[in-house]
Scaffold this active site. Structure first.
Site, short mmCIF file in Angstrom:
data_model
loop_
_atom_site.label_atom_id
_atom_site.label_comp_id
_atom_site.label_asym_id
_atom_site.label_seq_id
_atom_site.Cartn_x
_atom_site.Cartn_y
_atom_site.Cartn_z
N ILE A 14 19.24 -20.37 42.13
CA ILE A 14 19.60 -21.74 41.74
C ILE A 14 21.03 -21.81 41.20
O ILE A 14 21.70 -22.83 41.34
CB ILE A 14 18.57 -22.34 40.74
N SER A 36 24.14 -11.17 33.54
CA SER A 36 23.08 -10.97 34.52
C SER A 36 23.00 -9.49 34.81
O SER A 36 24.03 -8.81 34.85
CB SER A 36 23.42 -11.76 35.80
N ARG A 37 21.80 -8.98 35.04
CA ARG A 37 21.66 -7.54 35.24
C ARG A 37 22.32 -7.11 36.54
O ARG A 37 22.91 -6.04 36.61
CB ARG A 37 20.18 -7.15 35.23
N LYS A 90 14.64 -25.74 34.42
CA LYS A 90 13.23 -26.11 34.35
C LYS A 90 12.37 -24.94 34.84
O LYS A 90 12.83 -24.22 35.72
CB LYS A 90 12.96 -27.38 35.16
N ASP A 168 5.63 -24.58 39.83
CA ASP A 168 7.09 -24.48 39.78
C ASP A 168 7.72 -25.65 40.54
O ASP A 168 8.56 -26.37 39.98
CB ASP A 168 7.57 -23.12 40.33
P1 NAP Z 1 15.68 -16.07 40.85
O1 NAP Z 1 16.86 -16.11 41.77
O2 NAP Z 1 14.51 -15.24 41.22
O3 NAP Z 1 16.10 -15.62 39.38
C1 NAP Z 1 17.33 -15.94 38.78
C2 NAP Z 1 17.91 -14.70 38.15
O4 NAP Z 1 17.23 -14.39 36.94
C3 NAP Z 1 17.76 -13.44 38.99
O5 NAP Z 1 18.74 -13.37 40.00
C4 NAP Z 1 17.89 -12.34 37.97
O6 NAP Z 1 19.27 -11.97 37.81
C5 NAP Z 1 17.38 -13.01 36.69
N1 NAP Z 1 16.10 -12.41 36.36
C6 NAP Z 1 15.06 -12.18 37.20
N2 NAP Z 1 14.07 -11.56 36.54
C7 NAP Z 1 14.51 -11.40 35.27
C8 NAP Z 1 13.96 -10.79 34.13
N3 NAP Z 1 12.79 -10.17 34.19
N4 NAP Z 1 14.67 -10.82 33.00
C9 NAP Z 1 15.87 -11.38 32.95
N5 NAP Z 1 16.47 -11.95 34.02
C10 NAP Z 1 15.78 -11.95 35.16
O7 NAP Z 1 15.15 -17.53 40.54
P2 NAP Z 1 15.77 -18.98 40.84
O8 NAP Z 1 15.17 -19.48 42.09
O9 NAP Z 1 17.23 -18.98 40.67
O10 NAP Z 1 15.02 -19.79 39.66
C11 NAP Z 1 15.40 -19.59 38.30
C12 NAP Z 1 14.93 -20.80 37.51
O11 NAP Z 1 15.53 -21.97 38.08
C13 NAP Z 1 13.41 -21.00 37.57
O12 NAP Z 1 12.94 -21.45 36.33
C14 NAP Z 1 13.25 -22.09 38.62
O13 NAP Z 1 12.09 -22.88 38.40
C15 NAP Z 1 14.51 -22.89 38.42
N6 NAP Z 1 14.90 -23.63 39.63
C16 NAP Z 1 14.95 -23.02 40.84
C17 NAP Z 1 15.23 -23.77 41.98
C18 NAP Z 1 15.31 -23.13 43.36
O14 NAP Z 1 15.45 -23.86 44.34
N7 NAP Z 1 15.26 -21.80 43.50
C19 NAP Z 1 15.47 -25.12 41.88
C20 NAP Z 1 15.49 -25.71 40.62
C21 NAP Z 1 15.19 -24.95 39.50
P3 NAP Z 1 19.66 -10.45 37.43
O15 NAP Z 1 18.75 -9.56 38.21
O16 NAP Z 1 21.09 -10.37 37.84
O17 NAP Z 1 19.44 -10.35 35.95
#
Ligand code: NAP
Length: 308
Positions: A14, A36-37, A90, A168
């Site tokens: 996101i 970020s890790r 969110k 989600d």
């Molecule tokens: P994602 O790419 O899976 O996660 C975002 C980042 O969080 C990962 O790249 C990782 O970065 C870090 N992360 C993952 N596991 C972690 C852990 N155990 N501890 C700490 N950091 C961790 O997810 P995303 O799709 O971007 O979604 C993230 C949030 O945004 C969620 O709450 C989601 O509901 C919201 N969101 C997503 C979307 C969408 O379309 N994807 C839309 C609106 C809102 P590092 O490995 O570099 O730490």
């Protein structure tokens, strides 16, 4: 006022899809660091942890927390305690209590906390709210059906406890209905379908009513292939309203009344800047409360195991 120095934590999908282009377009924010890790952004100083980042870059004013919800509280606590304004992706947390705690910390520290709900800023949401306010609503049907394999590939966290599963995306629908309906509604019955190998549901059916006995029925399903559906349909005295495509398009009795390009994240960052400038917070937990209520009241059904 000079631009607000922003840091982003949790550089993933996101952040790349929405936060970076919106922040780049914003005159209110200047991206100065990330934590970020693994994820980094070209040209932006990068740190592995929020602690390292806050120590190394004292000029940070505000932090956007974009990691999965199970890990948001700890980072938010650190940022607020360091006197930074905080933007929560969110859902704002994994539990209601941790969000309440963050709200109290923000108030005590005199900084702004923003529980963002991007779907509330979809272009046709305000016109839909205005239409519903002008008529009598007879019933509401929410249909949120999408293909999890397409939208959430390899996201293990989403299937773990606290990851919300189909809520989600479903919480986006809940964020819209809690904004556009005239009265607060509450869940009266729910069924949640859990794959036998997951701790979060793949589908949910929810029944709500409000104090005037308006009935709302919602179906969330992640097993949808082909056409994807993110629609809210209201039967009213003035006809059938369809708020389609996640809040992008509004039709009344089949006539398209409103359709504009979406700018949800630009609007979120404008709102974040506004609350920082006015010294307030914006934390509405109503959508997350409905999810919690669904888990409290819902029947649990075990369904076929899910494999990516
Ligand atoms: P994602 O790419 O899976 O996660 C975002 C980042 O969080 C990962 O790249 C990782 O970065 C870090 N992360 C993952 N596991 C972690 C852990 N155990 N501890 C700490 N950091 C961790 O997810 P995303 O799709 O971007 O979604 C993230 C949030 O945004 C969620 O709450 C989601 O509901 C919201 N969101 C997503 C979307 C969408 O379309 N994807 C839309 C609106 C809102 P590092 O490995 O570099 O730490």
């Amino acid at each position: 006022m000079p631009p607000i120095n922003l840091a982003i934590v949790g550089v993933g999908k996101i952040v790349r899809d929405q936060h970076l282009p919106s922040v780049a377009r914003s005159a209110d924010f200047n991206l100065v660091a990330t934590a970020s890790r693994h994820g980094t952004i070209d040209g932006v100083p990068a740190y592995k942890t929020i602690d390292e980042m806050l120590d190394a870059v004292p000029s940070i004013d505000a932090v956007s927390l974009c990691m999965p919800p199970q890990y948001r509280y700890e980072a938010a606590h650190k940022a607020l305690s360091a006197g930074k304004h905080v933007f929560l992706e969110k859902p704002p947390g994994a539990t209601l209590s941790e969000v309440a705690d963050l709200e109290a910390i923000a108030a005590a520290r005199g900084v702004s906390l923003f529980a963002s709900w991007h779907s509330r800023y979809a272009p046709a949401v305000e016109p839909a709210k205005a239409f519903l306010a002008s008529t009598h609503i007879k019933s509401v049907e929410v249909i949120w059906k999408e293909d999890v394999r397409h939208w959430h590939p390899n996201q293990a966290w989403i299937w773990q406890a606290g990851g919300l599963g189909v809520f989600d995306p479903g919480i986006n629908a809940l964020s819209i209905i809690t904004h556009i309906l005239p009265k607060a509604a509450f869940i009266t019955a729910a069924t949640l379908e859990f794959p036998e190998n997951c701790d979060a549901p793949i589908a949910a059916e929810l029944h709500f009513k409000d104090a005037d006995n308006l009935t709302i029925h919602a179906v969330f399903d992640w097993r949808q292939t082909g056409k994807q559906t993110w629609d809210i349909v209201a039967e009213t005295n003035a006809g059938t309203m369809v708020l389609a495509e996640g809040g992008a398009k509004l039709s009344i009795n089949g006539d398209l009344k409103f359709a504009e390009p979406e700018q949800e994240y630009s609007a979120l960052y404008s709102r974040f800047a506004q609350i920082i400038k006015s010294g307030t917070s914006d934390v509405d937990i109503a959508p997350l409360r409905h999810v919690a209520d669904a888990f409290l009241l819902g029947k649990r059904k075990s369904v076929a195991a899910f494999h990516d």
